[in-house]
Scaffold this active site. Structure first.
Site, PDB file in Angstrom:
ATOM      1  N   SER A  22       0.819  -1.213   0.000  1.00  0.00           N
ATOM      2  CA  SER A  22       0.000   0.000   0.000  1.00  0.00           C
ATOM      3  C   SER A  22       0.860   1.274   0.000  1.00  0.00           C
ATOM      4  CB  SER A  22      -0.951  -0.051   1.196  1.00  0.00           C
ATOM      5  OG  SER A  22      -1.961   0.913   1.092  1.00  0.00           O
ATOM      6  N   ASP A  62      11.125   4.969  -9.520  1.00  0.00           N
ATOM      7  CA  ASP A  62      10.851   5.536 -10.844  1.00  0.00           C
ATOM      8  C   ASP A  62      11.544   6.880 -11.057  1.00  0.00           C
ATOM      9  OD1 ASP A  62       9.328   3.348 -11.348  1.00  0.00           O
ATOM     10  OD2 ASP A  62       7.441   4.424 -11.671  1.00  0.00           O
ATOM     11  N   LYS A  79      -0.761  -4.004  -3.458  1.00  0.00           N
ATOM     12  CA  LYS A  79      -2.052  -3.366  -3.162  1.00  0.00           C
ATOM     13  C   LYS A  79      -2.025  -1.957  -3.749  1.00  0.00           C
ATOM     14  CE  LYS A  79      -5.336  -1.965   0.417  1.00  0.00           C
ATOM     15  NZ  LYS A  79      -5.369  -0.521   0.115  1.00  0.00           N
TER      16      LYS A  79
END
Length: 414
Positions: free
Chosen positions: A313, A324, A338
């Protein structure tokens, strides 16, 4: 044909006459229980991420629910849970008043119970451990991410909702609860007796470490166990303190961090990132929103992040943002997966409703729901004791240290 035409022409006249006389069809009065059911239905109808409602005719679902006999508040709760079950989404759920209060206390920084984050596996429908809270009874008893909880005090978990299972694990300090656990690695089934305790949530632990084969390198080790309301504040204090002590680089340990508050995850990311997108959110209309970092990072020192299947999460939001944006390398095992965001809604009787309102994508638009995030360096966790986490015997941690010291990474950063 003439009679049929005459009849349809007459209907508007009749409606106008009755409207002029002030007559309206009688409205059906709803009971308090029916009003609560309707209130939940409206919230889901307005906010739920899937506008097909899992292929259900949501209007017919409401009609059927309101026809159910409801003479007590418990009847209404049962009807609501039956209605929500049609969405086949364990994260969209009713929170009865006592459980809603417990959730609010939990995210505020303290709870009572065994300290175990749980989820229902989307494929097997089994109740699984995501991660124990560090130092909590479940952690001290050795419960691991991926362990299946088969029963609680002898009652099968097969038909329990998440909140029902969590409610059975909570209780007064000093009382016992027995979990029947099947180990994640296919091992034997065990009965584990836990003694409930008060769990203070201090989500950040940190210390400065000298690398043996590189005595001039100081690494700040930070372990973040949960995104509670005080997570960003404690993280900022840890970063600043370690830099003042001379940290050249950082290892951020997100292993077995099951998530928590989305906003806490965003605030922690902003402590590490400058001028970057942290996460995209996608709602039911496929409209993109985003959370971004300004120029507020507290450090630009080299960073490695440790992840595993218990990283879930909000932890995945942070890990994905750092990966990224090229801010950090990820080491460990694939994360939980999740990628859904829930909002909490207050209901009129002091209960609450958790509704999946959006999904998130990483800055590179990766949808990680049920897929997780793959680390840059996949390193399987070797069997270690709880007090050996973050030590030389901890293989993923040791890999992180090697990455920070090899090829002069720290020197280049300086």
């Amino acid at each position: 044909m003439q009679k049929r035409a005459f009849w349809f022409a007459l209907v508007p006249v009749m409606l106008m006459v009755f409207g002029w006389l002030g007559w309206t069809p009688p409205a059906l009065a709803l009971t308090e229980e029916q009003r609560l059911v309707s209130e939940v239905w409206r919230v889901v109808n307005r906010a739920y991420i899937d506008e097909t409602f899992n292929g259900e005719n949501w209007w017919k679902v409401r009609q059927k629910a309101l026809r159910e006999p409801m003479s007590t508040r418990e009847d209404a709760y049962d009807t609501i849970e039956e209605m929500l079950a049609k969405l086949d989404d364990p994260f969209t759920r009713l929170l009865r008043p006592d459980r809603y209060r417990n959730l609010q206390v939990n995210t505020a920084g303290e709870l009572t119970g065994v300290g175990l984050q749980i989820a229902i596996d989307a494929d097997t429908k089994q109740l699984k451990a995501i991660a124990p809270i560090a130092g909590a009874p479940a952690d001290l008893a050795g419960i691991q991410p991926g362990d299946v909880i088969l029963a609680i005090d002898g009652a099968s978990t097969e038909s329990l909702t998440l909140d029902e299972a969590a409610g059975r694990m909570r209780g007064p300090v000093g009382t016992e609860v027995t979990l029947q656990v099947k180990r994640f690695d296919g091992g034997a089934i065990e009965d584990i007796v836990l003694v409930r305790d008060r769990i203070a949530l201090h989500p950040v632990t940190a210390d400065l470490r000298t690398v043996e084969n590189s005595p001039n390198t100081q690494i700040g080790y930070i372990r973040l166990t949960q995104f509670s309301a005080n997570a960003a504040e404690e993280m900022a204090e840890a970063i600043e303190s370690l830099e003042n002590e001379g940290a050249d680089a950082f290892v951020l340990d997100l292993r077995n961090n099951p998530g928590g508050l989305l906003q806490a995850g965003i605030e922690v990311a902003r402590l590490w990132l400058n001028d970057s997108t942290i996460v995209y959110t996608v709602n039911r209309q496929s409209i993109l929103g985003s959370f971004d970092a300004g120029h507020e990072a507290l450090t630009d020192a080299p960073l490695v992040v440790l992840v595993n299947p218990g990283t879930a999460s909000a932890s995945e939001i942070l890990a994905g943002a750092l990966q990224d944006n090229g801010r950090a390398k990820l080491v460990g095992e694939r994360t939980f997966g999740k990628g859904l965001i829930q909002s909490l809604f207050d209901l009129s009787d002091d209960s609450g409703l958790a509704v999946t309102v959006a999904k998130y994508e990483t800055p590179n638009h990766k949808d990680i729901n049920k897929l997780g995030i793959t680390p840059d360096f996949v390193v399987k966790q070797n069997p270690i004791q709880r007090d050996e986490v973050g030590t030389e015997i901890d293989r993923p941690y040791q890999t992180a240290v090697e990455l920070l010291t090899e090829s002069g990474v720290v020197a280049k950063a300086g």
